[in-house]
Design an enzyme around this catalytic site. Structure first.
Site, PDB file in Angstrom:
ATOM      1  CG  HIS A  42      -2.148  -0.852   0.995  1.00 49.83           C
ATOM      2  ND1 HIS A  42      -2.827  -1.481   2.004  1.00 49.83           N
ATOM      3  CD2 HIS A  42      -2.815  -1.185  -0.147  1.00 49.83           C
ATOM      4  CE1 HIS A  42      -3.854  -2.147   1.504  1.00 49.83           C
ATOM      5  NE2 HIS A  42      -3.859  -1.983   0.208  1.00 49.83           N
ATOM      6  CB  CYS A  97       4.509 -10.773   4.321  1.00 50.56           C
ATOM      7  SG  CYS A  97       5.303 -10.710   5.947  1.00 50.56           S
ATOM      8  CG  HIS A 125      -5.757  -4.989   5.253  1.00 53.36           C
ATOM      9  ND1 HIS A 125      -4.816  -5.896   4.833  1.00 53.36           N
ATOM     10  CD2 HIS A 125      -5.094  -3.821   5.423  1.00 53.36           C
ATOM     11  CE1 HIS A 125      -3.642  -5.302   4.761  1.00 53.36           C
ATOM     12  NE2 HIS A 125      -3.781  -4.035   5.112  1.00 53.36           N
ATOM     13  CD  GLU A 127      -2.159  -9.592   7.067  1.00 55.43           C
ATOM     14  OE1 GLU A 127      -2.248 -10.231   8.137  1.00 55.43           O
ATOM     15  OE2 GLU A 127      -1.478  -8.544   6.951  1.00 55.43           O
ATOM     16  CG  ASN A 224       2.248  -0.404   8.256  1.00 54.11           C
ATOM     17  OD1 ASN A 224       3.117   0.442   8.419  1.00 54.11           O
ATOM     18  ND2 ASN A 224       2.075  -1.001   7.083  1.00 54.11           N
TER      19      ASN A 224
END
Length: 662
Positions: A42, A97, A125, A127, A224
């Site tokens: 992002h 990741c 999101h 993820e 984050n």
């Protein structure tokens, strides 16, 4: 103007791996059609850089062509998406990741084994969306982001469920939700939040207390980075910097120190760009104003005045300090320590702040002569007392070693550390060197202190272990050696750590009961990390995941209905464990597939070592299970007609089957 940049600002391990990997591959293969499925990270700034290299970012699988090289984003994708991309593309490179991939493995494994799933995070999101896509079909999956939603989720699920967390979720909220679930259910909770995110937030909070204003650099779409902004905005005035234009609306007129941090998806290039812009902005002072500033500074420097400055140079016998004056301040060694044969280069670092008293406004070379000792006499004991009350460790210089104590110095104050509390080897080589100690007591009348290093060393060792656990790569094969052989597995030492390989992770093909024949103490092995219990500081390893899956290879030669020779290896109340002779794989004959007469028991009919034939009735590659049957075999044998050797067909027999038309 002082600009302080947080040490951990910028790309985390997973993002750096993805961005650098894609860019390096694209530069080396300019003639290829390179695409990234979804935002690699992002960060619009980085995505634009990728586009400059002709790397196309796509959101729709239908845009994948047969000649395309496709990279999977760091947030990961669902199992179905990955399979579909593999079918369509020429090649697929997975840059998910490793910490996100670990969540996928947990969710997949536990949901296959009958567990529902709770995902703590933002349902929108990518993820979280990718994680949901790894839940076994037929199992429930609920996404929550609060304790209230956790309560609702528990009422909808049964007793078997697991809990995982989005890697970048707010740590305070996660701890609250985690505590509630652990206190009210028997669910298995996996602490999958990325500790790099927590450390980044804690570091930013500490920095915010040291500066006048904070800048958070990153993309506003980054989860984050937003959480980083939220974590510090209540401490000091904080501004979100997405581009250099965002600096224009900030009033820096009363600001002396600026703190800078950045999200895990922010590149070092973006951080440097902001820092350089600030440096240019505050270095633009015309000559007239600059001379007035120097004159003003000169008038303010007086003998006996306490000044603070930044160390600009460290030599063996002196330290040069920028005190905001037209000339630098100099502190000679004898004005830093009394009777201490210390190496100044080991004690002081450039850019470190230091306090001193003006002894002389100008020496022969024009430097302001300073004394740290005099400043220590004024404020040293106050600072030591403050650190003692706040339980903050201090750095001391060792002056001498006595029979029972080591004598150190902190800002002119003697600190005595009992040798029993030094917790390391004591020799003359430590004299003049700097060590961190914990102050455990202070004698205010005598102005002396007592310290200990034992607890600090233990904390440092635990911290090193925590950092080592954080840096473990779940996709890497590590070299290690067998340290212990136990009944339920082996202990392996690797990378300065120790992990446990359970029997189930020893091998795809070798039998667990032969473990003592398989390994020897000191034998070198390859291992892969499969789980980490950070609370108990335990590491679980696998040897078989570093090897070719012999089980899958061998089972390809078997098929349903095949008759095989087997040898019984275990007789259980509910069935037989057998070894299939031709391929060396284990199989299981359930009691329902064994012909038993009235009141017969397995252990009376069969014993270990018996050999027989069996029919394959199940091959489950996912659970690595081969099901066999003795019952079906016997039933088939009973259905075979028993013909007599002297069987004769007569003409009369044939006539019986002829119909005559009338």
């Amino acid at each position: 103007m002082i600009i302080k940049v947080a040490k951990s600002a910028g790309f985390c391990f997973g993002v750096e791996r993805a961005v650098n990997g894609v860019i390096a591959w694209a530069k080396a293969n300019k003639d290829k059609n390179v695409k990234v499925y979804g935002m690699l990270i992002h960060n619009s700034y980085v995505i634009e850089r990728l586009k400059e290299l002709n790397i196309k970012v796509i959101e729709d699988i239908n845009e994948v062509g047969k000649d395309d090289i496709v990279f999977i984003r760091s947030h990961g994708v669902s199992t179905d998406e990955f399979s579909e991309i593999e079918k369509r593309a020429s090649k697929v490179y997975d840059f998910t990741c490793p910490y996100v991939k670990k969540i996928h493995e947990i969710v997949r494994e536990w949901s296959v084994n009958g567990n529902d799933v709770i995902v703590v995070g933002d349902i929108n999101h990518p993820e979280v969306k990718g994680t949901i896509g790894h839940v076994e079909k037929g199992r429930k999956c609920i996404v929550i982001d609060s304790v209230e939603k956790a309560k609702d989720a528990i009422t909808q699920l049964g007793s078997k469920a697991i809990v995982v967390c989005q890697t970048t979720f707010d740590n305070a909220k996660w701890q609250e939700i985690k505590d509630y679930i652990e206190n009210n259910t028997d669910y298995r909770v996996f602490d999958t939040i990325c500790k790099a995110t927590i450390n980044r937030q804690q570091e930013a909070k500490v920095l915010a207390h040291e500066v006048d204003v904070m800048l958070v650099i990153g993309d506003r779409k980054s989860s984050n980075t937003n959480k980083l902004y939220e974590a510090i905005k209540e401490i000091k005035p904080t501004y979100f910097i997405e581009t250099l234009k965002d600096l224009e609306g900030i009033d820096f007129s009363k600001v002396r120190t600026i703190g800078i941090t950045a999200g895990a998806s922010t590149s070092q290039e973006q951080i440097d760009e902001v820092v350089h812009a600030l440096e240019r902005k505050f270095n633009e002072v015309d000559i007239y104003d600059f001379e007035k500033l120097l004159d003003k500074s000169f008038k303010d420097i007086k003998k006996g005045e306490i000044v603070k400055g930044k160390i600009v140079k460290v030599e063996e016998d002196y330290v040069l300090v920028d005190i905001g004056y037209k000339a630098e301040g100099i502190i000679y060694k004898n004005e830093i320590f009394k009777n201490a044969n210390a190496n100044l280069k080991e004690i002081f670092k450039e850019n470190e702040m230091i306090e001193a008293v003006v002894v002389k406004e100008s020496d022969e070379e024009g430097n302001v002569v300073l004394s740290k000792l005099k400043a220590d006499n004024i404020h040293g004991f106050e600072e030591l007392l403050s650190k003692f009350e706040s339980k903050i460790p201090v750095k001391i210089v060792v002056k001498q070693i006595r029979e029972k104590n080591i004598v150190g110095e902190f800002r002119g104050i003697n600190v005595f550390v009992p040798i029993s509390q030094w917790a390391e080897e004591v020799s003359s080589s430590i004299v003049g060197k700097v060590f961190e100690v914990e102050i455990v007591n202070i004698d205010s009348e005598k102005k002396i202190a007592f310290g200990s290093r034992r607890a600090l060393l233990r904390q440092a060792q635990e911290q090193r272990l925590v950092e080592a656990l954080e840096n473990l790569d779940f996709n890497k094969d590590y070299e290690g050696f067998v340290a212990e052989i136990r009944e339920k597995g082996i202990i392996v030492d690797f990378e300065g750590l120790r992990g446990f390989v359970p029997l189930s992770e020893i091998s795809y093909s070798k039998r667990a009961e032969d473990i003592k024949k398989i390994f020897k103490i000191g034998e070198r092995v390859k291992v892969r990390v499969i789980d980490v219990d950070k609370q108990k500081k335990q590491i679980f390893l696998s040897i078989k995941k570093t090897q070719e899956d012999e089980w899958i290879k061998k089972v390809k030669d078997l098929y349903l209905g095949m008759l095989v020779d087997v040898e019984i290896t275990k007789v259980l109340p509910f069935g037989l464990v057998v070894l299939i002779s031709d391929c060396g794989l284990d199989g299981f004959v359930h009691i329902s597939n064994i012909p038993l007469g009235y009141n017969q028991r397995l252990h009376k009919l069969y014993k270990v070592g018996d050999k027989t034939k069996a029919k394959i009735v199940e091959i489950d590659e996912q659970r690595r299970r081969i099901g066999l049957s003795l019952k079906d075999l016997h039933e088939e044998e009973e259905q075979i007609p028993q013909y007599k050797e002297n069987f004769v067909i007569t003409i009369a027999d044939m006539v019986k089957n002829i119909k005559l038309e009338g």
